[in-house]
Enzyme design. Sequence first.
Site, short mmCIF file in Angstrom:
data_model
loop_
_atom_site.label_atom_id
_atom_site.label_comp_id
_atom_site.label_asym_id
_atom_site.label_seq_id
_atom_site.Cartn_x
_atom_site.Cartn_y
_atom_site.Cartn_z
N SER A 208 -9.59 1.74 3.00
CA SER A 208 -8.74 2.51 2.13
C SER A 208 -7.70 1.68 1.37
CB SER A 208 -8.01 3.58 2.94
OG SER A 208 -7.16 2.98 3.90
N LYS B 269 0.84 -1.20 0.00
CA LYS B 269 0.00 0.00 0.00
C LYS B 269 0.88 1.25 0.00
CE LYS B 269 -3.86 1.94 2.71
NZ LYS B 269 -4.67 1.79 3.94
N SER C 271 -9.67 -0.64 7.25
CA SER C 271 -9.13 -0.51 5.89
C SER C 271 -8.43 -1.72 5.31
CB SER C 271 -8.16 0.67 5.84
OG SER C 271 -8.90 1.85 5.67
N1 GLN Z 1 -12.93 3.89 6.56
C1 GLN Z 1 -12.32 4.34 7.78
C2 GLN Z 1 -11.98 5.79 7.67
O1 GLN Z 1 -12.28 6.36 6.68
C3 GLN Z 1 -11.13 3.50 8.09
C4 GLN Z 1 -9.92 3.88 7.34
C5 GLN Z 1 -8.74 3.07 7.70
O2 GLN Z 1 -8.86 2.03 8.35
N2 GLN Z 1 -7.59 3.56 7.33
O3 GLN Z 1 -11.45 6.37 8.55
#
Ligand code: GLN
Length: 491
Positions: free
Chosen positions: A155, A80, A179
């Site tokens: 994400s 990532k 994420s």
């Molecule tokens: N979807 C969550 C957010 O927008 C989690 C994101 C993540 O785990 N990096 O904060």
Amino acid sequence: MEDLHRLTGTEILSGIRSRQISATEAARSCLDRIDSVDPTLQAFRTVLRQEALDRAGSVDRDLARGTDPGPLAGLPLAVKDVICLAGHPTTCGSRILRDFVPGFDATVIDRLRRAGAVFVGKTNMDEFAMGSSTENSGYERTRNPWDLERVPGGSSGGSAAAVAADLVPVSLGSDTGGSIRQPAAFCGLPGLKTTYGRVSRFGLVAFASSLDQIGPIGKCVEDLARLLAVIAGQDPRDSTSSLAPVPDYVGTLRRGIAGLRVGVPKEYFPPGLDAEIGAAVRRSLDRMAGLGATVKDISLPHTDYAIPTYYILATAEASSNLARYDGARYGRREPGARELGEMYRRSRSGGFGAEVKRRIMLGTFVLSSGYYDAYYLKAQKARTLLKQDFDRAFGEVDLIVTPTTPTAAFRFGEKTEDPLEMYLSDVFTATMNLAGVPALSLPCGVTRQGLPIGLQIVGPPFGEADVLRAGAALESDLGFRSLHRPRALER
Ligand code: GLN
């Protein structure tokens, strides 16, 4: 071998070790597949073509010489774009870091490199890991290989899509509120969020430091165990990494789940839960019982507070972590400013996308004097209650099973107009980050439309070995991989 790209990470490793395939063939098969599929999928931000072939070549030379190149010898892997790999851009999906090239490797990269892994590329993501669909990326729009009109989740959407579409066998993601698990669920793959402190974050660009964890996405649970075995463990460069010993995740994987007590929290099966998801998870619980686990109802009474608590604490920490992007040190500086304040304003206004700005404003607000007690401090207290829910539950059960997401993969644009709708994607995952506990998402079925459904297996702190062995047992019982695979890219 013709279908090299279909193999799991574990199968590729044994093929390389037994010299049936070479590391170079494995790397080439990934690069070829990226060339043919990624123009449509758009999972990658950067492809490390030459570096991958060089590394694979050196693994092959080691093997020919009889030198052991390590437990992950020749395993192609995607990372990532929030994790630093020396000498290559690390954009975090943000325009503000468009030209940022770190001069050092993250600790996980360092460890994987020593273990013989081959880095194939960096994957697309929501800007600074904020989002649940990868639509917040300042760059490409990554598609879901099960249905190209749908999001891959986020994400870590690029890392999940790349594995699901067979571009690489395994990848790394990061998980602050879901994420890794949510995109893994949307793409029909296993993905693991590790215990807070289990894996070093040195070289992971920070979003919310009390929640962020790095973890693996792969094609089978054994892939995850093999990666975790290498990346877990204390790191002198990350003072939040734990001294807890690293168990033998691979060796204990086949122990089965007979005798384990599995809790089913009623708060995660609300009346409005998508019927197909509820049914798939319940069916899997029956299978676990069939394999010898004891399944019982439990309660995590403060669950309703998870989303508000998460979005106060995560934004507060993000507003502080993102203060460093000021146009002076990292990445982009907007030209034309006449004084310092204007340079900050221009660089940040032009460099950050809408969601990141929203979070910085929210976070700054909840930390401001006068509101701190009402929001930030209150949220910290709620976090303690959420954590205590788990402490109590793990007094009576060994593992907890829930759905990973409230819906299967949604369409592009479906939730972009309403940030709250998007935030609710994390309703079943963010609690585990707040509590710091490990959680695996495992594919457990498909909807009538043929979209994957994920369930979550949660363990007590540092209980990854049990989480993984329960996941491996259920995985082989369900046979998801042999029954279903994404076909949208085949047409
Ligand atoms: N979807 C969550 C957010 O927008 C989690 C994101 C993540 O785990 N990096 O904060």
